[in-house]
Design a protein around this motif. Structure first.
Motif, mmCIF file in Angstrom:
data_model
loop_
_atom_site.group_PDB
_atom_site.id
_atom_site.type_symbol
_atom_site.label_atom_id
_atom_site.label_comp_id
_atom_site.label_asym_id
_atom_site.label_seq_id
_atom_site.Cartn_x
_atom_site.Cartn_y
_atom_site.Cartn_z
ATOM 1 N N GLU A 3 27.277 13.263 43.532
ATOM 2 C CA GLU A 3 27.342 12.203 44.529
ATOM 3 C C GLU A 3 25.928 11.734 44.827
ATOM 4 O OE1 GLU A 3 29.518 13.413 47.987
ATOM 5 O OE2 GLU A 3 31.000 14.458 46.793
ATOM 6 N N SER A 4 25.762 10.439 44.979
ATOM 7 C CA SER A 4 24.457 9.882 45.294
ATOM 8 C C SER A 4 24.430 9.471 46.755
ATOM 9 C CB SER A 4 24.182 8.669 44.407
ATOM 10 O OG SER A 4 22.950 8.085 44.752
ATOM 11 N N ILE A 5 23.400 9.891 47.463
ATOM 12 C CA ILE A 5 23.251 9.564 48.881
ATOM 13 C C ILE A 5 21.969 8.777 49.047
ATOM 14 C CG2 ILE A 5 22.943 10.491 51.197
ATOM 15 C CD1 ILE A 5 24.502 12.953 50.292
ATOM 16 N N THR A 6 22.054 7.631 49.733
ATOM 17 C CA THR A 6 20.874 6.825 49.991
ATOM 18 C C THR A 6 20.394 7.093 51.405
ATOM 19 O OG1 THR A 6 21.707 5.107 48.520
ATOM 20 C CG2 THR A 6 19.975 4.476 50.057
ATOM 21 N N LEU A 7 19.139 7.510 51.528
ATOM 22 C CA LEU A 7 18.540 7.796 52.825
ATOM 23 C C LEU A 7 17.536 6.706 53.180
ATOM 24 C CD1 LEU A 7 17.886 11.617 52.362
ATOM 25 C CD2 LEU A 7 19.765 10.547 53.580
ATOM 26 N N PRO A 8 17.319 6.473 54.475
ATOM 27 C CA PRO A 8 16.368 5.433 54.884
ATOM 28 C C PRO A 8 14.907 5.855 54.737
ATOM 29 C CG PRO A 8 17.296 6.493 56.799
ATOM 30 C CD PRO A 8 18.020 7.052 55.594
ATOM 31 N N TYR A 9 14.654 7.032 54.171
ATOM 32 C CA TYR A 9 13.306 7.549 53.980
ATOM 33 C C TYR A 9 13.310 8.446 52.745
ATOM 34 C CZ TYR A 9 15.554 11.557 56.086
ATOM 35 O OH TYR A 9 16.423 12.576 56.343
ATOM 36 N N GLU A 10 12.146 8.823 52.277
ATOM 37 C CA GLU A 10 12.038 9.727 51.135
ATOM 38 C C GLU A 10 11.821 11.147 51.647
ATOM 39 O OE1 GLU A 10 12.312 11.163 47.518
ATOM 40 O OE2 GLU A 10 12.607 9.064 47.976
ATOM 41 N N PRO A 11 12.843 12.002 51.584
ATOM 42 C CA PRO A 11 12.695 13.358 52.114
ATOM 43 C C PRO A 11 11.826 14.229 51.210
ATOM 44 C CG PRO A 11 14.824 13.103 51.073
ATOM 45 C CD PRO A 11 14.166 11.746 51.045
ATOM 46 N N ALA A 12 11.212 15.212 51.817
ATOM 47 C CA ALA A 12 10.386 16.155 51.060
ATOM 48 C C ALA A 12 11.260 17.201 50.374
ATOM 49 C CB ALA A 12 9.389 16.835 51.994
#
Length: 72
Positions: A3-12
């Motif tokens: 599953e692909s999840i789009t986040l509003p930021y780039e997590p570490a």
């Protein structure tokens, strides 16, 4: 099954856990106004091929927080 999840930021780091919340989450408000939520998640282990009928699980204690917004 990916599953692909789009986040509003780039997590570490990425951590995805699937399980059952074992106890009621406890939310505390800290003196700073921040909120801390403590919870326990029970995750089933995959079968190991043994003939044991016992279900094996891992219990993971977790915490999440929300920073209070400034008043000015």
């Amino acid at each position: 099954m990916s599953e692909s999840i789009t986040l509003p930021y780039e997590p570490a780091n990425h951590v995805f856990l699937r399980g059952t919340v074992a106890t009621a989450p406890v939310v505390r408000t800290l003196p700073s106004g921040d909120e801390l939520c403590a919870f326990r998640l029970t995750v089933l282990r995959p079968p190991d091929g043994s003939t044991s009928s016992r279900v094996k699980v891992d219990s993971i204690d977790g915490a999440a927080f929300r920073v209070a917004l400034g008043s000015g």
